[in-house]
Design a protein around this motif. Structure first.
Motif, mmCIF file in Angstrom:
data_model
loop_
_atom_site.group_PDB
_atom_site.id
_atom_site.type_symbol
_atom_site.label_atom_id
_atom_site.label_comp_id
_atom_site.label_asym_id
_atom_site.label_seq_id
_atom_site.Cartn_x
_atom_site.Cartn_y
_atom_site.Cartn_z
ATOM 1 N N LYS A 225 0.795 -1.229 0.000
ATOM 2 C CA LYS A 225 0.000 0.000 0.000
ATOM 3 C C LYS A 225 0.831 1.286 0.000
ATOM 4 O O LYS A 225 0.479 2.239 -0.705
ATOM 5 C CB LYS A 225 -0.972 -0.007 1.178
ATOM 6 N N PRO A 226 1.929 1.389 0.769
ATOM 7 C CA PRO A 226 2.699 2.635 0.704
ATOM 8 C C PRO A 226 3.232 2.932 -0.692
ATOM 9 O O PRO A 226 3.173 4.074 -1.166
ATOM 10 C CB PRO A 226 3.847 2.394 1.694
ATOM 11 N N GLU A 227 3.750 1.894 -1.379
ATOM 12 C CA GLU A 227 4.279 2.104 -2.728
ATOM 13 C C GLU A 227 3.157 2.425 -3.709
ATOM 14 O O GLU A 227 3.333 3.232 -4.633
ATOM 15 C CB GLU A 227 5.049 0.862 -3.193
ATOM 16 N N TRP A 228 2.015 1.800 -3.531
ATOM 17 C CA TRP A 228 0.868 2.065 -4.400
ATOM 18 C C TRP A 228 0.398 3.504 -4.255
ATOM 19 O O TRP A 228 0.171 4.199 -5.251
ATOM 20 C CB TRP A 228 -0.252 1.094 -4.088
ATOM 21 N N HIS A 229 0.285 3.983 -3.024
ATOM 22 C CA HIS A 229 -0.151 5.356 -2.803
ATOM 23 C C HIS A 229 0.870 6.360 -3.336
ATOM 24 O O HIS A 229 0.508 7.370 -3.943
ATOM 25 C CB HIS A 229 -0.392 5.592 -1.316
ATOM 26 N N LEU A 230 2.155 6.068 -3.146
ATOM 27 C CA LEU A 230 3.194 6.960 -3.677
ATOM 28 C C LEU A 230 3.190 6.987 -5.202
ATOM 29 O O LEU A 230 3.406 8.033 -5.820
ATOM 30 C CB LEU A 230 4.569 6.519 -3.178
ATOM 31 N N SER A 231 2.935 5.834 -5.808
ATOM 32 C CA SER A 231 2.929 5.789 -7.270
ATOM 33 C C SER A 231 1.759 6.585 -7.838
ATOM 34 O O SER A 231 1.885 7.250 -8.877
ATOM 35 C CB SER A 231 2.885 4.340 -7.773
ATOM 36 N N LEU A 232 0.605 6.545 -7.162
ATOM 37 C CA LEU A 232 -0.536 7.341 -7.619
ATOM 38 C C LEU A 232 -0.268 8.836 -7.463
ATOM 39 O O LEU A 232 -0.627 9.640 -8.336
ATOM 40 C CB LEU A 232 -1.795 6.951 -6.834
ATOM 41 N N LEU A 233 0.365 9.220 -6.365
ATOM 42 C CA LEU A 233 0.710 10.630 -6.176
ATOM 43 C C LEU A 233 1.740 11.072 -7.212
ATOM 44 O O LEU A 233 1.626 12.155 -7.804
ATOM 45 C CB LEU A 233 1.249 10.842 -4.761
ATOM 46 N N ALA A 234 2.738 10.218 -7.446
ATOM 47 C CA ALA A 234 3.743 10.554 -8.456
ATOM 48 C C ALA A 234 3.135 10.625 -9.854
ATOM 49 O O ALA A 234 3.636 11.352 -10.714
ATOM 50 C CB ALA A 234 4.871 9.521 -8.424
ATOM 51 N N VAL A 344 14.770 11.372 -2.530
ATOM 52 C CA VAL A 344 15.769 10.695 -1.703
ATOM 53 C C VAL A 344 15.094 9.784 -0.691
ATOM 54 O O VAL A 344 15.480 8.623 -0.505
ATOM 55 C CB VAL A 344 16.680 11.716 -0.996
ATOM 56 N N ASN A 345 14.066 10.277 -0.037
ATOM 57 C CA ASN A 345 13.406 9.493 1.005
ATOM 58 C C ASN A 345 12.627 8.314 0.439
ATOM 59 O O ASN A 345 12.701 7.190 0.964
ATOM 60 C CB ASN A 345 12.478 10.397 1.820
ATOM 61 N N THR A 346 11.869 8.533 -0.614
ATOM 62 C CA THR A 346 11.076 7.427 -1.157
ATOM 63 C C THR A 346 11.958 6.372 -1.817
ATOM 64 O O THR A 346 11.662 5.179 -1.739
ATOM 65 C CB THR A 346 10.033 7.953 -2.165
ATOM 66 N N PHE A 410 -3.507 11.484 4.719
ATOM 67 C CA PHE A 410 -4.345 10.645 5.575
ATOM 68 C C PHE A 410 -4.159 9.152 5.293
ATOM 69 O O PHE A 410 -4.966 8.330 5.737
ATOM 70 C CB PHE A 410 -5.814 11.033 5.401
ATOM 71 N N SER A 411 -3.100 8.796 4.555
ATOM 72 C CA SER A 411 -2.795 7.394 4.288
ATOM 73 C C SER A 411 -1.988 6.818 5.449
ATOM 74 O O SER A 411 -0.788 7.083 5.585
ATOM 75 C CB SER A 411 -2.006 7.253 2.976
ATOM 76 N N GLY A 412 -2.650 6.027 6.298
ATOM 77 C CA GLY A 412 -1.975 5.462 7.464
ATOM 78 C C GLY A 412 -0.813 4.563 7.094
ATOM 79 O O GLY A 412 0.239 4.582 7.745
ATOM 80 N N ALA A 413 -0.981 3.741 6.041
ATOM 81 C CA ALA A 413 0.088 2.826 5.628
ATOM 82 C C ALA A 413 1.320 3.587 5.176
ATOM 83 O O ALA A 413 2.456 3.220 5.505
ATOM 84 C CB ALA A 413 -0.423 1.930 4.498
#
Length: 439
Positions: A225-234, A344-346, A410-413
């Motif tokens: 889920k964290p990678e999925w949410h980051l990919s949608l934001l990116a 850098v962080n992601t 608001f993404s807890g994961a």
């Protein structure tokens, strides 16, 4: 931060970063040379954006279809092959320029082949890092890789903007070819360990295996889920940001300051300085003070605000070239700093948390999801610059980035993973999402 932070990372890692620097600088020179060539021949920003879209579409699609290659085959050999293809393409483009043959079809084919090569190469370069660097030095390696990327983003436009005038399109295209050839030689000197999976694992033999390897990467990405949410934001960020330097600024400067090509160097150089300062100093200190999660979200907001600010500034004020450079420089510097706070962080989280036999596929799948909109973004940028003006397009796209960040707060994961330390996050995805890795 001192130079000792980056000592002892290994000869092969340094060779790989030097190759990436030379290739990126040469590629940017080639991109701006092609931009000037197309705009001088046609004066049509939409046609120029079509060429950009072709290259980026090929890049993004190859990440989806070929991301598993780096998990199955020797990564160093894949890099050498990709650089060899890029070398051939740059030589063809330089040859067309030498003969003064403006052939849109040939240029489009070359850009598509180059895009495929980049799409395979970039995830492999990232996933190869843990094989070249000790586990406890991964964070330093990611920051050095970011510094190299920032430096290339600074040097490339400076070199192109400075040399495009005296050398012209032809000389700049040949400069690109020389840089890529040197990058190929350096990559051939890299020595990387071959993982047991690469040495003894199954070799894809048919389309069915190709399909299942590709599907496994996307399935894993969706389940993490964290990678999925980051990919949608990116996805949103790439749609908005890519046209800024690929279409909007070249069109704006070509229309209003046709005799000041150096402005391309100033604008992109300011953004690159922000990337460099963030990589060297700000990200590490900000992480210690506020935590990785806060830094990532703040970086997205700074990026969007700086882009909108540039658009509003250039829309409402008719600026001379010198004032244009002075007023846009600090905004773009802030934008570059914001972007590197994110990358850098992601990148560190993804590299540390993902198991080795899925690292290349996850990186490639993330790049595909976040980048598949780039060709459309380039076309929208070209269309908007014709209908609304480049400045208005910048302001609207920057606002889009700001709006896209809000739901991710608001993404807890995502917040949970970004809040982990480097020690806690090693192979964390295997523990948090075991069903994602089902080879």
């Amino acid at each position: 931060m001192t130079a000792s932070s980056f000592s002892g990372l290994g000869r092969s890692f340094y060779l790989l970063q030097l190759a990436a620097l030379l290739n990126a600088v040469g590629a940017r020179c080639g991109q701006l040379a092609i931009a000037w060539w197309v705009l001088d021949k046609t004066g049509d920003p939409l046609l120029f954006s079509v060429f950009v879209a072709i290259a980026t579409f090929a890049d993004v699609l190859s990440r989806a279809l070929c991301g598993w290659l780096g998990d199955e085959y020797d990564r160093q050999r894949l890099l050498v092959g990709c650089y060899a293809v890029s070398t051939a393409v740059t030589l063809v483009l330089a040859g067309l320029g030498t003969l003064d043959l403006y052939q849109p079809l040939a240029i489009g084919i070359c850009l598509a082949i180059s895009g495929i090569s980049i799409g395979i190469r970039e995830p492999v370069q990232m996933s190869l890092t843990p094989g070249l660097v000790a586990a406890e030095r991964i964070t330093d390696a990611v920051r050095l890789r970011s510094i190299v990327g920032s430096s290339s983003a600074l040097i490339g436009p400076l070199a192109a903007g400075t040399l495009l005038g005296p050398l012209g399109v032809l000389g700049t295209l040949w400069l690109n070819a020389v840089a890529v050839i040197l990058a190929l030689i350096l990559t051939a000197l890299v020595r990387s360990p071959v993982s047991p999976r690469n040495a003894d694992g199954p070799r894809p033999r048919d389309l069915a295996t190709w399909y299942w390897r590709t599907r496994a990467g996307f399935t894993a990405l969706y389940r993490i889920k964290p990678e999925w949410h980051l990919s949608l934001l990116a996805f949103i960020v790439n749609f908005a940001l890519y046209p800024l330097f690929a279409v909007l600024l070249p069109v704006l400067i070509n229309r209003h300051y046709p005799k000041a090509a150096w402005l391309l160097a100033v604008t992109e150089g300011a953004f690159a300085i922000g990337l460099l300062l963030g990589s060297l100093l700000l990200v590490k200190r900000a992480n210690r003070r506020w935590g990785r999660a806060v830094v990532v979200f703040a970086g997205f907001l700074l990026l969007g605000a700086s882009m909108s600010g540039c658009g509003l500034l250039t829309h409402f004020f008719e600026l001379q070239p010198g004032w244009f450079a002075c007023l846009t420089l600090p905004l773009l510097l802030i934008g570059g700093t914001g972007l590197v706070m994110v990358t850098v962080n992601t990148s560190t989280v993804r590299m540390l948390a993902t198991p080795d036999h899925y690292r290349n596929r996850i990186g490639a799948a993330t790049s595909f999801i976040s980048g598949m909109v780039i060709p459309f973004g380039a076309l929208v940028g070209g269309t908007f610059s014709g209908l609304l003006g480049a400045s208005t397009a910048m302001a609207l796209l920057g606002l889009l980035i700001i709006l896209a960040v809000m739901p991710c707060l608001f993404s807890g994961a995502l917040v949970r993973v970004l809040g982990m330390s480097d020690e806690q996050i090693r192979n964390a995805y295997s523990d948090l999402y075991p069903k994602a890795f089902v080879d």
